[in-house]
Scaffold this motif. Sequence first.
Motif, PDB file in Angstrom:
ATOM      1  N   TRP A  44       0.879  -1.178   0.000  1.00  0.00           N
ATOM      2  CA  TRP A  44       0.000   0.000   0.000  1.00  0.00           C
ATOM      3  C   TRP A  44       0.908   1.218   0.000  1.00  0.00           C
ATOM      4  N   ILE A  45       0.819   2.023  -1.059  1.00  0.00           N
ATOM      5  CA  ILE A  45       1.696   3.187  -1.212  1.00  0.00           C
ATOM      6  C   ILE A  45       0.858   4.467  -1.227  1.00  0.00           C
ATOM      7  N   PHE A  46       1.236   5.430  -0.383  1.00  0.00           N
ATOM      8  CA  PHE A  46       0.573   6.728  -0.363  1.00  0.00           C
ATOM      9  C   PHE A  46       1.538   7.750   0.225  1.00  0.00           C
ATOM     10  N   HIS A  47       1.266   9.033   0.000  1.00  0.00           N
ATOM     11  CA  HIS A  47       2.210  10.061   0.449  1.00  0.00           C
ATOM     12  C   HIS A  47       2.229  10.188   1.966  1.00  0.00           C
ATOM     13  N   GLY A  48       1.062  10.330   2.585  1.00  0.00           N
ATOM     14  CA  GLY A  48       0.998  10.379   4.040  1.00  0.00           C
ATOM     15  C   GLY A  48       0.487  11.655   4.642  1.00  0.00           C
ATOM     16  N   ASP A  49       0.275  12.690   3.837  1.00  0.00           N
ATOM     17  CA  ASP A  49      -0.158  13.976   4.397  1.00  0.00           C
ATOM     18  C   ASP A  49      -1.545  13.928   5.009  1.00  0.00           C
ATOM     19  N   VAL A  50      -2.374  12.955   4.617  1.00  0.00           N
ATOM     20  CA  VAL A  50      -3.732  12.895   5.165  1.00  0.00           C
ATOM     21  C   VAL A  50      -3.728  12.669   6.673  1.00  0.00           C
ATOM     22  N   PHE A  51      -2.650  12.116   7.204  1.00  0.00           N
ATOM     23  CA  PHE A  51      -2.595  11.902   8.643  1.00  0.00           C
ATOM     24  C   PHE A  51      -2.427  13.203   9.408  1.00  0.00           C
ATOM     25  N   ASP A  52      -2.055  14.274   8.726  1.00  0.00           N
ATOM     26  CA  ASP A  52      -1.898  15.561   9.404  1.00  0.00           C
ATOM     27  C   ASP A  52      -3.222  16.098   9.935  1.00  0.00           C
ATOM     28  N   VAL A  53      -4.333  15.653   9.364  1.00  0.00           N
ATOM     29  CA  VAL A  53      -5.637  16.161   9.793  1.00  0.00           C
ATOM     30  C   VAL A  53      -5.872  15.838  11.263  1.00  0.00           C
ATOM     31  N   SER A  54      -5.590  14.617  11.632  1.00  0.00           N
ATOM     32  CA  SER A  54      -5.727  14.230  13.036  1.00  0.00           C
ATOM     33  C   SER A  54      -5.068  12.877  13.218  1.00  0.00           C
ATOM     34  N   ILE A  55      -3.792  12.881  13.495  1.00  0.00           N
ATOM     35  CA  ILE A  55      -3.049  11.621  13.501  1.00  0.00           C
ATOM     36  C   ILE A  55      -3.499  10.680  14.612  1.00  0.00           C
ATOM     37  N   ARG A 113      -1.326  27.600   4.220  1.00  0.00           N
ATOM     38  CA  ARG A 113      -1.770  26.221   4.134  1.00  0.00           C
ATOM     39  C   ARG A 113      -1.105  25.414   5.241  1.00  0.00           C
ATOM     40  N   TYR A 114      -1.722  24.298   5.592  1.00  0.00           N
ATOM     41  CA  TYR A 114      -1.147  23.466   6.642  1.00  0.00           C
ATOM     42  C   TYR A 114       0.113  22.789   6.123  1.00  0.00           C
ATOM     43  N   SER A 115       1.195  22.935   6.844  1.00  0.00           N
ATOM     44  CA  SER A 115       2.444  22.295   6.471  1.00  0.00           C
ATOM     45  C   SER A 115       3.099  21.722   7.714  1.00  0.00           C
ATOM     46  N   PHE A 116       3.136  20.408   7.810  1.00  0.00           N
ATOM     47  CA  PHE A 116       3.730  19.731   8.963  1.00  0.00           C
ATOM     48  C   PHE A 116       5.180  20.156   9.177  1.00  0.00           C
ATOM     49  N   SER A 117       5.954  20.184   8.101  1.00  0.00           N
ATOM     50  CA  SER A 117       7.389  20.442   8.227  1.00  0.00           C
ATOM     51  C   SER A 117       7.672  21.807   8.845  1.00  0.00           C
ATOM     52  N   GLN A 118       6.867  22.790   8.505  1.00  0.00           N
ATOM     53  CA  GLN A 118       7.079  24.120   9.065  1.00  0.00           C
ATOM     54  C   GLN A 118       6.780  24.156  10.550  1.00  0.00           C
ATOM     55  N   LYS A 119       5.826  23.350  10.983  1.00  0.00           N
ATOM     56  CA  LYS A 119       5.399  23.402  12.374  1.00  0.00           C
ATOM     57  C   LYS A 119       6.352  22.677  13.320  1.00  0.00           C
ATOM     58  N   ILE A 120       7.064  21.662  12.827  1.00  0.00           N
ATOM     59  CA  ILE A 120       7.893  20.895  13.750  1.00  0.00           C
ATOM     60  C   ILE A 120       9.329  21.404  13.843  1.00  0.00           C
ATOM     61  N   LYS A 121       9.740  22.253  12.910  1.00  0.00           N
ATOM     62  CA  LYS A 121      11.139  22.692  12.911  1.00  0.00           C
ATOM     63  C   LYS A 121      11.517  23.413  14.196  1.00  0.00           C
ATOM     64  N   ASN A 122      10.554  24.038  14.847  1.00  0.00           N
ATOM     65  CA  ASN A 122      10.842  24.781  16.067  1.00  0.00           C
ATOM     66  C   ASN A 122      10.675  23.941  17.331  1.00  0.00           C
ATOM     67  N   ASN A 123      10.342  22.672  17.168  1.00  0.00           N
ATOM     68  CA  ASN A 123      10.106  21.841  18.343  1.00  0.00           C
ATOM     69  C   ASN A 123      10.534  20.404  18.054  1.00  0.00           C
ATOM     70  N   VAL A 124      11.762  20.081  18.384  1.00  0.00           N
ATOM     71  CA  VAL A 124      12.310  18.754  18.087  1.00  0.00           C
ATOM     72  C   VAL A 124      11.536  17.663  18.811  1.00  0.00           C
ATOM     73  N   LYS A 125      11.149  17.919  20.042  1.00  0.00           N
ATOM     74  CA  LYS A 125      10.437  16.919  20.823  1.00  0.00           C
ATOM     75  C   LYS A 125       9.117  16.544  20.153  1.00  0.00           C
ATOM     76  N   SER A 126       8.371  17.535  19.721  1.00  0.00           N
ATOM     77  CA  SER A 126       7.096  17.245  19.066  1.00  0.00           C
ATOM     78  C   SER A 126       7.324  16.569  17.723  1.00  0.00           C
ATOM     79  N   ALA A 127       8.443  16.883  17.065  1.00  0.00           N
ATOM     80  CA  ALA A 127       8.756  16.243  15.786  1.00  0.00           C
ATOM     81  C   ALA A 127       8.977  14.752  15.973  1.00  0.00           C
ATOM     82  N   LYS A 146       7.851  12.872  18.375  1.00  0.00           N
ATOM     83  CA  LYS A 146       6.565  12.253  18.712  1.00  0.00           C
ATOM     84  C   LYS A 146       5.702  12.097  17.459  1.00  0.00           C
ATOM     85  N   TYR A 147       5.697  13.117  16.615  1.00  0.00           N
ATOM     86  CA  TYR A 147       4.891  13.043  15.402  1.00  0.00           C
ATOM     87  C   TYR A 147       5.360  11.896  14.515  1.00  0.00           C
TER      88      TYR A 147
END
Length: 275
Positions: free
Chosen positions: A113-124, A159-173, A175-176
């Motif tokens: 099963w191959i997919f990009h994965g961004d859909v999990f950003d909605v509510s992992i 727009r929602y961008s996971f990468s931008q949000k985690i760069k300032n918080n290694v711990k949350s990255a 966990k994500y």
Amino acid sequence: MKRKLDIVVISDVHLGTYGCNAKKLLNYLNSIEPKHLVLNGDIIDIWQFKKRYFPKAHLKVIKKIMNFSANGTKVSYVTGNHDEMLRKFTDTEIGNITIVNKLLLELDGKKAWIFHGDVFDVSIQKAKWIAKLGGWGYDMLIVLNRWINWYLQKRGKERYSFSQKIKNNVKSAVKYIGDFEKTASDLAIENGYDYVICGHIHQPTIKVKSNSKGSTTYLNSGDWVENFTALEYRLKRWKLYNYTNNKLIPFIPDEELKDMNTKDLIAAITIVEQP
């Protein structure tokens, strides 16, 4: 001699941005002969696309992919969040190139099963509900993501961008990433997939993941911004290729591409064959 491979998966190339390492990717593509090339999202970065920045090397990557297709390689373009505009063309086929939201493959008796994965950003944390809905649930998450970004744009927000949000918080990255891998793997086990292959989080890896219901192999193709990695399938085995660590025989770019100027390249990738 070029390496013959059954399947190659690359993702998160981000053509059209300053962070893209198109020359390294082109060198890698020139070293292989894949039967099936899977572009697992964020290949062309439409979010950050700038008309004044699309270097010759970036055009050559597109031309190389088209050459693969013209020479018989099956090319599957799996849409991601940075190229989500292509999702309106899902299931479109142009020669050997197909645009899809997800890809299901039978590989030597096993299911991938191959997919990009961004859909999990909605509510992992709550994404497991799509396991009960199968492919339809996954497609609904894609639609939900699209509406969320449309709403954010209307409100004048980014727009929602996971990468931008985690760069300032290694711990949350950290966990994500752990949550992402677990959610993807749990869903794959729930649906009976032997392999689950993602991109999106720029974390190349191959690992076996298990829970009380079984196990699956989780794979992530990484990116061509920092890690320069790809997944390769040959002789019934997956391998994680790393451009930096794996020895690569120097390959001269295809003669057809080497001397082409930007104008010629643009013409080559925009030509439409007549029936």
